[in-house]
Design an enzyme around this catalytic site. Structure first.
Site, PDB file in Angstrom:
ATOM      1  N   CYS A  20       0.788  -1.187  -0.055  1.00  0.00           N
ATOM      2  CA  CYS A  20      -0.063  -0.023  -0.033  1.00  0.00           C
ATOM      3  C   CYS A  20       0.801   1.235  -0.112  1.00  0.00           C
ATOM      4  O   CYS A  20       0.683   2.261  -1.021  1.00  0.00           O
ATOM      5  CB  CYS A  20      -0.785   0.041   1.323  1.00  0.00           C
ATOM      6  SG  CYS A  20      -1.996   1.647   1.510  1.00  0.00           S
ATOM      7  N   CYS A  45      -1.674   1.894  -3.073  1.00  0.00           N
ATOM      8  CA  CYS A  45      -2.674   2.690  -3.086  1.00  0.00           C
ATOM      9  C   CYS A  45      -2.151   4.185  -2.714  1.00  0.00           C
ATOM     10  O   CYS A  45      -2.844   5.062  -3.187  1.00  0.00           O
ATOM     11  CB  CYS A  45      -3.818   2.358  -1.907  1.00  0.00           C
ATOM     12  SG  CYS A  45      -3.302   0.870  -0.580  1.00  0.00           S
ATOM     13  N   LYS A  68      -0.295   5.386  -5.988  1.00  0.00           N
ATOM     14  CA  LYS A  68      -1.328   5.621  -6.778  1.00  0.00           C
ATOM     15  C   LYS A  68      -2.314   6.720  -6.713  1.00  0.00           C
ATOM     16  O   LYS A  68      -2.787   7.467  -7.661  1.00  0.00           O
ATOM     17  CB  LYS A  68      -2.074   4.290  -7.036  1.00  0.00           C
ATOM     18  CG  LYS A  68      -3.163   3.995  -8.148  1.00  0.00           C
ATOM     19  CD  LYS A  68      -3.969   2.586  -8.122  1.00  0.00           C
ATOM     20  CE  LYS A  68      -4.513   2.246  -6.682  1.00  0.00           C
ATOM     21  NZ  LYS A  68      -5.115   1.082  -6.888  1.00  0.00           N
ATOM     22  N   TYR A 127     -10.283  -3.025 -10.254  1.00  0.00           N
ATOM     23  CA  TYR A 127     -10.352  -1.635  -9.996  1.00  0.00           C
ATOM     24  C   TYR A 127      -8.834  -1.102 -10.187  1.00  0.00           C
ATOM     25  O   TYR A 127      -8.606  -0.017 -10.672  1.00  0.00           O
ATOM     26  CB  TYR A 127     -10.357  -1.680  -8.290  1.00  0.00           C
ATOM     27  CG  TYR A 127      -9.416  -2.027  -7.472  1.00  0.00           C
ATOM     28  CD1 TYR A 127      -8.287  -1.265  -6.622  1.00  0.00           C
ATOM     29  CD2 TYR A 127      -9.304  -3.307  -6.969  1.00  0.00           C
ATOM     30  CE1 TYR A 127      -7.237  -1.940  -6.104  1.00  0.00           C
ATOM     31  CE2 TYR A 127      -8.284  -4.080  -6.218  1.00  0.00           C
ATOM     32  CZ  TYR A 127      -7.274  -3.247  -5.873  1.00  0.00           C
ATOM     33  OH  TYR A 127      -6.108  -3.830  -5.025  1.00  0.00           O
ATOM     34  N   GLU A 162      -8.297   1.989 -12.559  1.00  0.00           N
ATOM     35  CA  GLU A 162      -7.769   3.183 -11.871  1.00  0.00           C
ATOM     36  C   GLU A 162      -6.723   3.610 -12.938  1.00  0.00           C
ATOM     37  O   GLU A 162      -6.600   4.985 -13.224  1.00  0.00           O
ATOM     38  CB  GLU A 162      -7.449   2.956 -10.585  1.00  0.00           C
ATOM     39  CG  GLU A 162      -8.508   2.797  -9.522  1.00  0.00           C
ATOM     40  CD  GLU A 162      -8.045   2.312  -8.204  1.00  0.00           C
ATOM     41  OE1 GLU A 162      -8.725   2.561  -7.327  1.00  0.00           O
ATOM     42  OE2 GLU A 162      -6.778   1.764  -8.253  1.00  0.00           O
ATOM     43  N   HIS A 198     -26.910  21.887   1.721  1.00  0.00           N
ATOM     44  CA  HIS A 198     -27.041  22.581   0.464  1.00  0.00           C
ATOM     45  C   HIS A 198     -26.562  23.504   0.251  1.00  0.00           C
ATOM     46  O   HIS A 198     -26.166  24.526   1.187  1.00  0.00           O
ATOM     47  CB  HIS A 198     -28.655  22.826   0.448  1.00  0.00           C
ATOM     48  CG  HIS A 198     -28.863  23.426  -1.164  1.00  0.00           C
ATOM     49  ND1 HIS A 198     -28.931  22.624  -2.130  1.00  0.00           N
ATOM     50  CD2 HIS A 198     -28.938  24.589  -1.543  1.00  0.00           C
ATOM     51  CE1 HIS A 198     -29.305  23.111  -3.343  1.00  0.00           C
ATOM     52  NE2 HIS A 198     -29.155  24.652  -2.834  1.00  0.00           N
ATOM     53  N   GLU A 219     -26.018  15.852  -0.460  1.00  0.00           N
ATOM     54  CA  GLU A 219     -27.356  15.980   0.016  1.00  0.00           C
ATOM     55  C   GLU A 219     -28.212  15.061  -0.788  1.00  0.00           C
ATOM     56  O   GLU A 219     -29.374  14.689  -0.420  1.00  0.00           O
ATOM     57  CB  GLU A 219     -27.799  17.397  -0.227  1.00  0.00           C
ATOM     58  CG  GLU A 219     -27.967  17.682  -1.712  1.00  0.00           C
ATOM     59  CD  GLU A 219     -28.297  19.396  -1.600  1.00  0.00           C
ATOM     60  OE1 GLU A 219     -29.223  19.722  -0.889  1.00  0.00           O
ATOM     61  OE2 GLU A 219     -27.902  20.126  -2.418  1.00  0.00           O
TER      62      GLU A 219
END
Length: 448
Positions: A43, A48, A51, A178, A182, A437, A442
């Site tokens: 990782c 990760c 990346k 993934y 990616e 908002h 939301e």
């Protein structure tokens, strides 16, 4: 005097091994860890973290173009791959140092070499040193799978992609998971011509069908080419160093780089597991029980080497549970239910709980609520890309059993919402919450 040199010997200083080592030592255990490459593991060093830094860099391609619609006089910009690459690798060096320091500060002995198991309580280092430990923890991680066919040695994996000398003009990415999607997004934003090749016509297997179809549509609009139902036949290096890739069902394609993103294999070969009777499953992963113990009483395993859930936060939790249980007097097990996950594609995907298909198969009666919208920023930027939020509920109780999103910042938004899904809240609880908002988030409390 103890018969053992250490209370705990850990093989692998990745996310799971580092957490287990550090916490066990903090509880008072005498701990050693062996790492043959760099402290931090996949990782931090080649996964990760670097990346995600490339992904941040890739986002500027669209942000710089969009900025003009927001009044900024942005000139045409040139991307310089070596600058980003070197800055990312420098940050990896920084993290490697921090992880090493964290172990040393807790009194963990670090052996910067390979270790193999030569007995239920014995480890032999590459230097020949033999170490005895009451408990052995295997946290050796996994490595990228490279398919076997003529010329496959000309391709690279995610391990090497961070060290490319130059940015390839044409990239072929093998796989539909993934990692493949990616890097397809990353290279496409950097200006490379990207072709993604997959054996089936399904990308991101395991994610909700509507969400992954939306990513496919957006990716194609951005210029990424997909070749489905394609099996590799051969790769031939040409005189100009380009690669000619032949595959079934499609014409050959000439590219500058082939990146294999075809899954990851547990690092169990050559560890000596067969000599002590540690059982492996059909994928070569270590079989463990709910307490991370293997079929040998003194040997445990956590993280990708067990092939349960190949996610960094899961490995960390397994390492924590191991330390708490064995050395902290706080026995507990990892709960694998409702683990959130993300794909840092362009745009990103985030998911927690059951997909619509899984819910219908398991629950029978389900209610599905969606919001299909353009983010406010995309509207002003003239970008027609649409986000999709999807909530899956138990048709009888109203309990939210799945949330699936694709759109800007989806992973950041889902992390908080995943708490609600994990807690078993209902659609009514979302509806009763006042919207914040104007935000994209939301939409989660306005779903119809």
């Amino acid at each position: 005097m103890s018969d053992y040199d250490f209370d705990l010997f850990v093989i692998g200083a990745g996310s799971g091994g580092t957490r287990a080592s550090r916490m066990s030592a903090a509880y008072g255990a005498k701990v050693a860890v062996a790492e043959e490459y760099r402290v931090g593991g996949t990782c931090v060093i080649r996964g990760c973290v670097p990346k995600k830094l490339l992904i941040f860099g890739a986002h500027f391609a669209e942000d710089l173009k969009d900025a003009r619609r927001f009044g900024w006089d942005v000139p045409d910009c040139r991307f310089d791959w070596p600058t980003l690459r070197d800055n990312v690798l420098a940050d990896v060096d920084r993290l490697n140092g921090l992880y090493t320091q964290g172990l040393e500060n807790n009194g963990v002995t670090i052996f910067h070499e390979r270790a193999t198991i030569t007995g239920p309580n014995e480890v032999t280092l590459a230097s020949g040193k033999v170490v005895r430990a009451k408990t052995i923890l295997i946290a050796a991680g996994a490595h990228p799978h490279v398919p076997s066919f003529p010329g496959s040695e000309h391709g690279i994996t995610s391990n090497e992609v961070f060290h490319l000398e130059t940015l390839p003009k044409r990239v072929l990415i093998a796989g539909g998971g993934y990692i493949a999607n990616e890097f397809a997004g990353i290279f496409n934003e950097f200006g490379s011509k990207v072709t993604l090749v997959n054996r089936t016509d399904v990308i991101l297997r395991g994610y909700d069908a509507q969400v992954r179809d939306r990513l496919l549509q957006i990716s194609m609009t951005k210029g990424i080419e997909f070749r489905f139902f394609a099996e590799f036949e051969k790769i031939e290096k040409q005189a100009d160093e380009s690669l000619l890739v032949s595959m079934s069902g499609h014409d050959p394609i000439e590219v500058d780089c082939v990146l294999f993103a075809t899954g990851r294999v547990p690092n169990t070969k050559g560890l000596g597991l067969e000599t002590v009777g540690v059982e492996l499953n059909e994928r070569g992963a270590i079989k463990v029980d709910a307490d991370n113990r293997s079929t040998v009483e003194s040997i445990y395993a956590v993280g990708d080497v067990t092939d349960r859930v190949q996610l960094t936060p899961v490995a960390i939790r397994e390492g924590q549970a191991f330390a708490d249980t064995l050395f902290g007097g706080k026995p507990h097990q990892v709960d694998y239910h409702c683990i959130p996950s993300a794909v840092f594609s362009h745009p990103p995907i985030a998911s927690v709980g059951m997909t619509e298909g899984e819910a219908r198969n398991k629950l029978g009666s389900v209610k599905v609520y969606t919001s299909d919208f353009r983010a406010m920023k995309n509207v002003l930027a003239g970008r027609h890309e649409r986000a999709l939020y999807k909530m899956i509920c138990d048709g009888v109780t109203g309990r939210v059993v799945g949330l699936h999103m694709i759109g800007p910042d989806a992973p950041e938004i889902l992390q908080a919402a995943a708490v609600a899904v994990k807690a078993g809240l209902t659609k009514d609880a979302f509806d009763a919450t006042v919207a914040l908002h104007p935000t994209m988030a939301e939409e989660l409390v306005l779903l119809k």
